[in-house]
Scaffold this active site. Structure first.
Site, PDB file in Angstrom:
ATOM      1  N   GLY A 142      11.326   2.262 -12.063  1.00  0.00           N
ATOM      2  CA  GLY A 142      11.359   0.838 -12.323  1.00  0.00           C
ATOM      3  C   GLY A 142      11.175   0.548 -13.800  1.00  0.00           C
ATOM      4  O   GLY A 142      10.769   1.419 -14.580  1.00  0.00           O
ATOM      5  N   CYS A 143      11.477  -0.684 -14.178  1.00  0.00           N
ATOM      6  CA  CYS A 143      11.422  -1.044 -15.597  1.00  0.00           C
ATOM      7  C   CYS A 143       9.987  -1.041 -16.119  1.00  0.00           C
ATOM      8  O   CYS A 143       9.680  -0.373 -17.113  1.00  0.00           O
ATOM      9  CB  CYS A 143      12.087  -2.394 -15.823  1.00  0.00           C
ATOM     10  SG  CYS A 143      11.584  -3.696 -14.682  1.00  0.00           S
TER      11      CYS A 143
END
Lengths: 346, 346, 346, 346
Positions: free
Chosen positions: D148-149
């Site tokens: 994920g970011c």
């Protein structure tokens, strides 16, 4: 004290009506309708209102709108026209912020809005709510069609030129730029922050619904047919419209000073139209949150093309503020009541 | 490999030249001058360049510019004109991104830029760097005057109409909107975030320095005098210009389709001008970081007024990208070298 | 009616004072000083004020400040301290929005502000203008040091926790984010739109001038030494501060509900501190233009770390609004006078 | 040349994969799937790609994905898990940019993502695609779960501290701020420009889906249980994450210089992690469009709390760029291939 209500209280024009009416000293806001949020506290939905109201949203079918003196419709187009006839019969006055009653010719309305009008018989009764032109009729109106955001500042900007008959009526151009709140509060990809921010584009160049409304208004200023090229653009800002208007002088001997005087004279007694000093460049922020349309007049290089700059807050003078101005006239309040708001700077 | 340098490497057009040239395969960037930052690593000043260069800023008086094949001037106006004559004498080619060599008539330049030109004798030698018109002359030029940001897209947008002689040359209008990077990187109140953000305004309506440059260019397209109303506006975005151009058809029988074909034919072989499909609305973001000018052609309501929409990145096709395109032509590289950059979306 | 004046009327806190004071019913604003703009109409400099004032800017040396009841200093740091002693001697009350009188220990002030204090003898007399703590002292004060923008919301957010003695005082963290108007209206590259927009960064992590001010305030809440890690960040917005505060519970049996009650009890009678319902995420926009600090209390995953969210408008509760709140207390007006402003939404 | 495809090509991570892969020299992008836009030219949907591709969108059911060497899933959560098993059986490698394979414990996944996992048997096979930790396993992986970011930059920022065992593992704090593109391209009110712009708020403080993913990763660095307070905020920018990380030193004798060396040593050979000089404040814009995570190390006031600043472009190192980095490893390309992109400045 007169009692008023809002139908469609959860959109941007709805919450702007709330902001203004909750501080209006001369009327009482008793009802705010929203189908989706019925039963919820208004200040739960809009935390910016915490401390200013205890109202709950009501479902419009449950609201006792007939008991009110005046109802604002801040609903999507083609909604108000289904409820307005019954209210008028009960003696309730209406200010409709949608487009339902703006176009006098039902067939033109139907062409641009893509459906049959529910009550064309009311159109002759509807007064177009631009006080700078129709103030006296508004005072006596039962139904006011509140002007669109673009139409308000574009008509105000061209008004002195067309009334004086000094420009060519067939080559008018309005290059207009609007903040994104004009598109409303509906979920959509086109108005996402990630799409709009750090970006700029025109839209609807082939034909925007405000074109027939504007041309209908311009036609009534002075004599003869009118032709307008109207190019709307989407600004990466929240509030504000800037219209840059172009017209060709019929008589090139008219100086920029004379044009300036023409504008100052026309709007001298208007509370909410401000003609800036010669050479000015009004900015949208200078009217943010306020019910003012600010204008500047230019004649670049002393050539035949006049350039008018007009700014307004699309949610105030372009929607909710003008609606309250109309309400004030209809209910006999002072025209400025509730509208002496100082813009935020910066 | 050809060696090039930049004078004025710490402004926005300077760092944009760096971004492009550091990835250009066919030339070597050996020198970046900045008086203020002399001695500092370039990537210390611009951390976005970390990992891409080890260059230090050099003071221009210490830089061995004569040893280079080509020098870019990304300096404020009225700076390059003092250094260019000596460089040309040494056989160094020059692309000047400032306004010093854009106006052919020195007296016009002096009127608009408020001082005496330092080398008017070079003006006839300077080639105006709009490759879509002057490609062959640019190939052989020693000195290229890189066009201004507004002038680039406004000239490209009017070009097919004026060359074909199908519009009235005396009523042209360019309503142009620019991102704030066009104002440069100098400290100023007017371009502070707190002033520009969530705001919009016109500026310089009475007369902007790009007006004579644009009119000079339009004059050379087709026959007869030209008169342009040019209204610049400041957009609350960093990069991007959108010009909305208005012209009146001489012959109203020309269809929108015919206009579309005219534009497609004119730019078919151009690498960096993109005519979008009929009915399109190009957005500034679609060219952000790229050397493309994107155009769309409209004839709203089938009336006499043609509307051309033109977008570009003011720092790329409007400045550094076009400068590299000119360099490519002057040094015999492929015209597209270093410029095949995909815009960021979103 | 009491008469007040502003010294430093052309900056962002100055114009915000103008916005509030020009609509304040119980005092009269008679004087606005600005050295740079002396002689100019105030509404020429700030067109947003057109129609609301006829005042001209006065040079501070020409202004008859001694005749006023109270003077606001909205000047850069280290300016007010040179004029305040003389005014106090004349019986004029002062609210200083700069940092000159915020730090009680002159040597600490000198360390962080880099110069000798001009009137350290006044420091014991200066009351720190956070009404939620010092209301009674402010009522009787002649000189009020208006708190910094970060210190206001950070102190309000930690206040209930520290007063109740339920968190570790040595591991406090304030991760704070401010809009760019907090940097003032001076020309600077770092706050250009092209630098700030679509960007985000921390600054001053090694030490920001508000750190000693905040620690001095926290120290007075409860018992024992205090240690705060304070990390300011620059938000690409104009107005608004969001402080995210972290503290470690001494007693993990305290529920989130108990914490919520603690905050609600502490601020129940405060007009300008709003504790939102449990689970809320206050947004900066919900207080834009208003004198409110909105708080929310969280205890994520029921772990030992409490997270407090605090928002304010840095120019209102963080500067001019709080200054007027202090003035109201000092002059015997109602505390809320002039400050019942509804935030713009959206 | 290896052939790759994208499933979910019309979202923000999809178009970012397109931007990178269309300029990647060592692979061929042959297939872009989108159910909604099947049959449409990709560059009609994304005009920024005009001139760079002739591909059409394909419906995923019609696409011959089995013929590819590798497929990227840029689909909403809980989509890829239905298609991946079949592809792997055909020998097609997969990089999944969604959350389907990031959590090793299916029951944890089910708690946070609210549904039953479709192929829990693949979870042990899925390699977590953070090359700075799992490079060798990624080279041999058939299925990579792209991080994920938020998890990417938060794990990179804590990594040297936890691996070296020098901070308290139970009081970690990540105060993270993300641009709005992280929320994807779906129509929603919460991410409208009129809601996000000139605004800032925290969200999901009670629990965000990235929390278990981050804690799972931190747990593998060094010894012992880990507890993280993770507070995400929504920035009014399009691209960029800034994580401000707080950790308490176990041994306060460690100097800031020693911490700086620790970070520099840890990432010396990493292509896409940049440790800035001591005292730096990385800004999100310095990595916009680039596959870089930039870090800075601070120890304010020489106290026990270490502050790490980490920035990345959430769509590049936080999504599509890292996915291509993983693809390069899996297909035997150079790790940097296609990823040497210079950030736009400004």
């Amino acid at each position: 004290m007169k009692k008023v209500g809002i139908v469609g209280g959860s959109g941007y024009t709805g919450v702007e009506l709330l902001r203004i009416l909750l501080r209006h000293q001369d009327i009482e806001l008793t009802t705010v309708c929203s189908r989706t949020n019925a039963g919820m506290r208004v200040d739960q939905y809009f935390p910016s209102l915490r401390g200013f109201t205890d109202l709950l949203f009501t479902d419009p079918v449950d609201a006792d709108l007939q008991a009110l003196d005046l109802v604002f419709f801040a609903t999507p187009n083609a909604t108000a026209m289904h409820s307005v006839p019954a209210l008028l019969k009960q003696g309730v006055k209406v200010v409709d912020l949608s487009a339902d009653f703006r176009i006098q010719d039902a067939s033109v309305w139907q062409t641009w809005y893509g459906q049959t009008h529910a009550c064309p018989e009311l159109l002759p009764k509807a007064v177009y709510g631009l006080p700078e032109i129709h103030r006296d009729r508004i005072r006596n109106a039962e139904l006011v069609a509140n002007p669109g955001c673009y139409p308000t500042c574009i008509q105000l900007g061209f008004m002195p030129l067309l009334e004086a008959g000094i420009v060519d009526r067939s080559t008018l151009i309005a290059d207009a730029k609007s903040g994104v709140s004009g598109a409303g509060r509906g979920a959509s990809v086109a108005t996402l922050h990630a799409e709009v921010s750090d970006n700029f584009k025109a839209y609807g160049v082939a034909g925007h619904r405000h074109l027939p409304e504007i041309e209908q208004g311009l036609l009534m200023m002075g004599e003869g047919p009118v032709s307008l090229t109207f190019t709307p653009h989407l600004l990466p800002i929240v509030r504000g419209i800037h219209a840059t208007l172009y017209a060709t002088l019929r008589d090139e001997s008219l100086s920029e000073e004379a044009l300036q005087s023409l504008f100052e004279d026309r709007f001298r007694d208007e509370l909410f139209v401000d003609v800036m000093p010669q050479g000015s460049h009004p900015e949208t922020r200078s009217v943010r949150g306020a019910n003012t349309c600010r204008l500047a007049v230019h004649r670049p290089q002393n050539r035949a093309t006049v350039v008018i700059l007009a700014v307004e807050d699309n949610l105030v003078k372009g929607a909710a503020g003008q609606a309250v101005q109309n309400m004030n006239l209809m209910l006999g309040c002072e025209e400025r009541a509730g509208l002496e708001i100082l813009p935020l700077q910066p």
